[in-house]
Write an enzyme that holds these catalytic residues in place. Structure first.
Site, short mmCIF file in Angstrom:
data_model
loop_
_atom_site.label_atom_id
_atom_site.label_comp_id
_atom_site.label_asym_id
_atom_site.label_seq_id
_atom_site.Cartn_x
_atom_site.Cartn_y
_atom_site.Cartn_z
CD GLU A 147 -2.94 -1.15 0.40
OE1 GLU A 147 -3.22 -0.09 -0.19
OE2 GLU A 147 -3.51 -2.22 0.18
CB CYS A 175 -1.92 6.86 1.29
SG CYS A 175 -3.21 5.93 2.10
#
Ligand code: NDP
Length: 496
Positions: free
Chosen positions: A241, A275
């Site tokens: 990720e 993110c």
């Protein structure tokens, strides 16, 4: 400090600091490779017992842990707020979402992973086919500092619910939060099913080579590549990720008040250290000026300050990256309508709205991870989509439009899209979360997130002898002709 036992003690320690005040929040061991290996060995021993509990037993254990976290969520949130500098309210929201994911993973693991029958197909009609998803063993989770509870929980809860034991290496900036999670697990469940190791990048690197069965990594693309290279040595699978450069598209039929508010929150919440935060906005020519006026008016009211809605930048070196992106944008003809150059030595970065920024500049192509956003005028939605899809990242995305939301979303290269909301997908436990391209691969959350920490086991059981025996040396030429006839009959004719 950790929830492990019978493992070598660490010789050295490090401290975590409050980035807003410099106050020492906690002191933790720097675990070396020998310690990490011992912790993984404990996890491996424990894996058999954890698997043997079955879905029901594991669910009971995870529910106990969930209750402890929910009862003490204020305590966890204030520890997180001190280690990251984020406002207490944001830390509480993050904790609430993490608890929701834990609850979902615990209660849905059986339904998603248990053995189920599948169709054997026409040629194998004499077989009963089934598949189940089995735990891998020990999962190593390497977590970030920006959402130190919510993000790793997307791996930890799902890996545990799927029947794995877990060893977690939190970021060096948020070790206390990781220790708190492992300690409360131990308190609730009483076994070292979920353990933590602390230290710097070397401790994380040691985890990748300690014999775990999968590594779930969240952090930068560059470190993700290093993790993957280390795991390649032992063919250990990874979930990566990594970062994002998420775009928000504003169509000419959008609710502009909502779009401006969502842009500001998506860009500046958590001081932009998200993110899937909003870093770029593409606005239809017809509504560009009105949208920009609204965004600027809202952004001017928001301040990054101690105790404010926008906290400090957690990692000192990140301030330099944000400064570089803003300076580069301004040097190349961009204008800051709100905020501007970041003073040397600053730990708080003011919300910044940049316009007229060239598309190939760092502020548009690279992850900034600060409370900044670029706003770009586009002639139509084709151009908006092309630009939104124009970076090497592809994590989340957002569309604001009354009628074209789905049509635009379906053309975006991204792991997730929120329509008329922002980052909403992350709070929906049934939806998978993850990226493509430089944003990584693999998924946390939802059924995909449970399966990510398993391997499928397929069984084909013969129910009766086949009419045409194919997998035998006794197969005759006549049977081969029959097979040819059947296949032609099934697949060689018709329009479907
Ligand atoms: P890193 O990718 O360097 O670190 C992430 C995690 O990996 C931390 O726990 C870190 O430990 C650990 N780590 C570091 N080196 C190794 C290694 N060789 N092997 C295994 N684990 C390792 O991210 P940073 O925290 O330094 O942030 C840098 C950039 O990453 C940010 O500017 C941002 O752009 C991006 N980022 C993206 C996140 C996301 O949510 N996708 C989250 C965080 C950062 P330690 O902290 O102890 O060094």
């Amino acid at each position: 400090m950790t929830s492990t036992e019978a493992v070598p003690a660490a010789a050295q320690t490090f401290t975590s600091l409050n980035p807003g005040t410099g106050e020492v929040v906690g002191t933790h061991p720097i675990h070396d490779a020998a310690h990490v290996q011992a912790v993984v060995a404990t996890a491996r021993k424990e894996a058999e017992r954890w698997q043997a509990l079955g879905f029901e037993g594991r669910k009971k254990a995870l529910v106990k842990w969930r209750k402890v976290i929910a009862r003490r969520m204020d305590e966890l949130a204030s520890l997180m707020a001190r280690e990251t500098g984020k406002p207490q309210g944001d830390a509480l929201l993050e904790t609430a979402l993490a608890i929701d994911h834990l609850a979902w993973a615990a209660s849905h693991a059986e339904k998603v992973l248990k053995r189920r029958s599948v169709s054997p197909g026409l040629l194998m009609v004499n077989q009963a086919a089934s598949v189940e998803y089995r735990p891998l063993g020990v999962v190593g989770v390497i977590g970030p500092w920006n959402y130190p509870v919510f993000t790793p929980m997307g791996s930890i809860a799902y890996a545990l619910a799927a029947g794995n034991t877990v060893v977690f290496k939190p970021s060096e900036y948020t070790p206390g939060v990781g220790v708190w999670l492992a300690d409360t697990f131990r308190e609730a469940v009483g076994r070292p099913v979920f353990q933590v190791v602390t230290g710097y990048g070397e401790t994380g690197a040691a985890l990748t080579t300690a014999g775990v069965d999968k590594v779930a990594f969240t952090g930068s693309t560059a470190t993700g590549k290093r993790v993957m290279a280390a795991c390649a040595e032992t063919l250990t699978p990874v979930v990566i990720e990594a970062g994002g450069k998420d775009a928000l598209i504003v169509a000419d039929d959008a609710d502009l008040d909502e779009a401006a508010e969502a842009t500001l929150w998506g860009a500046a919440a958590n001081a932009g250290q998200t993110c899937a935060g909003v870093e770029r906005v593409y606005v239809h020519d017809r509504v560009y000026d009105e949208f920009l006026d609204k965004l600027v008016a809202e952004a001017r009211k928001l301040k990054a300050e101690p105790g404010g809605q926008v906290g400090p930048i957690t990692m000192p070196s990140q301030v330099d990256i944000i400064r570089r992106h803003i300076d580069d944008a301004l040097a190349r003809g961009g204008r800051a309508l709100v905020g501007g150059p970041v003073p040397e030595g600053a730990r708080f970065v003011q919300p910044t709205v940049l316009v007229d920024v060239p598309e190939d500049s760092a502020a548009i192509q690279e992850e900034t991870f600060g409370p900044t956003v670029t706003v770009t005028r586009v002639r139509d939605m084709d151009e908006a989509i092309e630009r939104a899809n124009g970076t090497r990242y592809a994590l989340g995305s957002t569309v604001f439009s009354k009628d074209q939301g789905m049509a635009i979303a379906e053309r975006l290269r991204a792991g997730m899209t929120a329509i008329n909301g922002v980052i909403s997908f992350a709070g929906i436990p049934t939806l998978p979360f993850g990226g493509v391209g430089d944003s990584g691969f693999g998924r946390i959350h939802g059924p995909d997130g449970l399966r990510e920490f398993t391997y499928p086991h397929a069984i084909a059981r013969q129910r009766f002898k086949p009419a045409i025996a194919l997998t035998t040396f006794r197969r005759t030429a006549k049977e081969e002709q029959q097979l040819t006839k059947v296949v032609r009959g099934l697949y060689g004719r018709g329009r479907k």
